[in-house]
Design a protein around this motif. Sequence first.
Motif, short mmCIF file in Angstrom:
data_model
loop_
_atom_site.label_atom_id
_atom_site.label_comp_id
_atom_site.label_asym_id
_atom_site.label_seq_id
_atom_site.Cartn_x
_atom_site.Cartn_y
_atom_site.Cartn_z
N GLN A 1 0.84 -1.21 0.00
CA GLN A 1 0.00 0.00 0.00
C GLN A 1 0.87 1.25 0.00
OE1 GLN A 1 -2.09 -0.95 3.62
NE2 GLN A 1 -3.97 -1.44 2.48
N PHE A 2 1.95 1.23 0.79
CA PHE A 2 2.81 2.41 0.87
C PHE A 2 3.50 2.69 -0.46
CE2 PHE A 2 6.78 4.63 1.76
CZ PHE A 2 6.28 5.76 2.41
N LEU A 3 3.91 1.65 -1.16
CA LEU A 3 4.56 1.86 -2.46
C LEU A 3 3.64 2.62 -3.41
CD1 LEU A 3 6.32 -1.58 -2.98
CD2 LEU A 3 7.42 0.61 -2.48
N LYS A 4 2.37 2.28 -3.39
CA LYS A 4 1.40 3.00 -4.25
C LYS A 4 1.17 4.42 -3.73
CE LYS A 4 -1.66 -0.19 -3.85
NZ LYS A 4 -2.93 -0.91 -3.91
N LEU A 5 0.97 4.57 -2.42
CA LEU A 5 0.70 5.88 -1.82
C LEU A 5 1.84 6.86 -2.09
CD1 LEU A 5 -1.16 7.59 0.06
CD2 LEU A 5 0.19 6.71 1.97
N ALA A 6 3.07 6.37 -2.01
CA ALA A 6 4.25 7.22 -2.19
C ALA A 6 4.64 7.38 -3.66
CB ALA A 6 5.42 6.64 -1.40
N ASN A 7 3.83 6.81 -4.56
CA ASN A 7 4.12 6.85 -6.00
C ASN A 7 5.45 6.19 -6.35
OD1 ASN A 7 1.70 8.18 -6.77
ND2 ASN A 7 2.58 10.11 -6.08
N LEU A 8 5.81 5.17 -5.59
CA LEU A 8 7.00 4.38 -5.90
C LEU A 8 6.64 3.20 -6.79
CD1 LEU A 8 8.69 4.38 -2.37
CD2 LEU A 8 9.22 5.86 -4.32
N ALA A 9 5.33 2.90 -6.89
CA ALA A 9 4.81 1.87 -7.78
C ALA A 9 3.52 2.41 -8.39
CB ALA A 9 4.54 0.59 -7.01
N GLU A 10 3.27 2.05 -9.64
CA GLU A 10 2.08 2.56 -10.33
C GLU A 10 0.80 1.84 -9.94
OE1 GLU A 10 2.60 2.83 -14.54
OE2 GLU A 10 4.55 3.81 -14.35
N VAL B 1 13.68 -1.91 2.88
CA VAL B 1 13.10 -1.20 4.00
C VAL B 1 14.21 -1.03 5.03
CG1 VAL B 1 11.38 -1.25 5.84
CG2 VAL B 1 10.80 -2.12 3.58
N ASN B 2 14.51 0.20 5.35
CA ASN B 2 15.58 0.51 6.30
C ASN B 2 16.90 -0.17 5.93
OD1 ASN B 2 13.76 2.07 7.82
ND2 ASN B 2 13.11 0.29 8.97
N LEU C 1 4.77 -1.23 8.00
CA LEU C 1 5.70 -0.11 8.13
C LEU C 1 5.19 0.85 9.19
CD1 LEU C 1 6.22 0.67 4.34
CD2 LEU C 1 7.65 -0.77 5.80
N HIS C 2 6.11 1.46 9.89
CA HIS C 2 5.78 2.43 10.93
C HIS C 2 6.41 3.78 10.57
CE1 HIS C 2 4.45 -0.86 13.56
NE2 HIS C 2 5.42 -1.54 12.98
N ARG C 3 5.94 4.83 11.22
CA ARG C 3 6.51 6.16 10.97
C ARG C 3 8.03 6.11 11.19
NH1 ARG C 3 1.45 7.17 13.00
NH2 ARG C 3 0.21 8.56 11.70
N GLY C 4 8.75 6.73 10.27
CA GLY C 4 10.21 6.76 10.35
C GLY C 4 10.89 5.69 9.51
N ASP C 5 10.13 4.68 9.05
CA ASP C 5 10.72 3.66 8.18
C ASP C 5 11.05 4.29 6.83
OD1 ASP C 5 10.61 1.59 10.02
OD2 ASP C 5 8.73 0.78 9.26
N ARG C 6 12.16 3.87 6.26
CA ARG C 6 12.61 4.38 4.97
C ARG C 6 12.48 3.27 3.93
NH1 ARG C 6 17.05 8.06 2.97
NH2 ARG C 6 17.64 7.14 0.99
N VAL C 7 11.83 3.58 2.82
CA VAL C 7 11.62 2.60 1.75
C VAL C 7 12.35 3.08 0.51
CG1 VAL C 7 9.90 1.47 0.31
CG2 VAL C 7 9.37 1.97 2.71
N GLU C 8 13.16 2.19 -0.08
CA GLU C 8 13.89 2.50 -1.31
C GLU C 8 13.52 1.49 -2.38
OE1 GLU C 8 18.12 3.46 -0.82
OE2 GLU C 8 17.75 3.16 1.32
N SER D 1 17.09 4.99 -8.56
CA SER D 1 16.67 4.68 -7.19
C SER D 1 15.72 5.76 -6.68
CB SER D 1 17.90 4.61 -6.29
OG SER D 1 17.53 4.26 -5.00
N LEU D 2 14.60 5.32 -6.10
CA LEU D 2 13.61 6.22 -5.53
C LEU D 2 13.46 5.88 -4.05
CD1 LEU D 2 10.91 5.74 -8.28
CD2 LEU D 2 12.53 7.62 -8.12
N ALA D 3 13.18 6.89 -3.22
CA ALA D 3 13.04 6.64 -1.78
C ALA D 3 11.96 7.52 -1.19
CB ALA D 3 14.38 6.90 -1.08
N ALA D 4 11.36 7.01 -0.11
CA ALA D 4 10.36 7.78 0.64
C ALA D 4 10.39 7.30 2.08
CB ALA D 4 8.97 7.60 0.05
N GLU D 5 10.01 8.19 2.97
CA GLU D 5 9.96 7.85 4.40
C GLU D 5 8.51 7.88 4.86
OE1 GLU D 5 11.37 10.04 8.42
OE2 GLU D 5 12.96 9.54 6.99
N VAL D 6 8.16 6.93 5.71
CA VAL D 6 6.81 6.87 6.27
C VAL D 6 6.68 7.98 7.30
CG1 VAL D 6 5.12 5.47 7.47
CG2 VAL D 6 6.75 4.39 5.92
N GLY D 7 5.67 8.82 7.14
CA GLY D 7 5.48 9.94 8.06
C GLY D 7 4.26 9.79 8.80
#
Length: 72
Positions: A15-24, A40-41, A52-59, A66-72
């Motif tokens: 779900q996070f990959l889609k939300l963060a636009n890291l996957a279509e 993840v981390n 995933l919890h707040r503060g986790d980093r996904v690459e 390479s694309l990355a986003a952090e869970v906020g």
Amino acid sequence: MDTVPISDDVIRLGQFLKLANLAESGADARTLIENGDVQVNGEVEQRRGRQLHRGDRVEVDSPAGSLAAEVG
């Protein structure tokens, strides 16, 4: 790196990959995870349901780079 806010305490990796636009799409997220292209981390994660919890980093290693986003 972008910080992507979530409304609950946890979110599943797929779900996070889609939300963060890291996957279509969900299918794209699944493929990226199964191919070992998601970290993840700093560790490769192959469980789409990983919580995933707040503060986790996904690459994501994608053909575009390479694309990355952090869970906020």
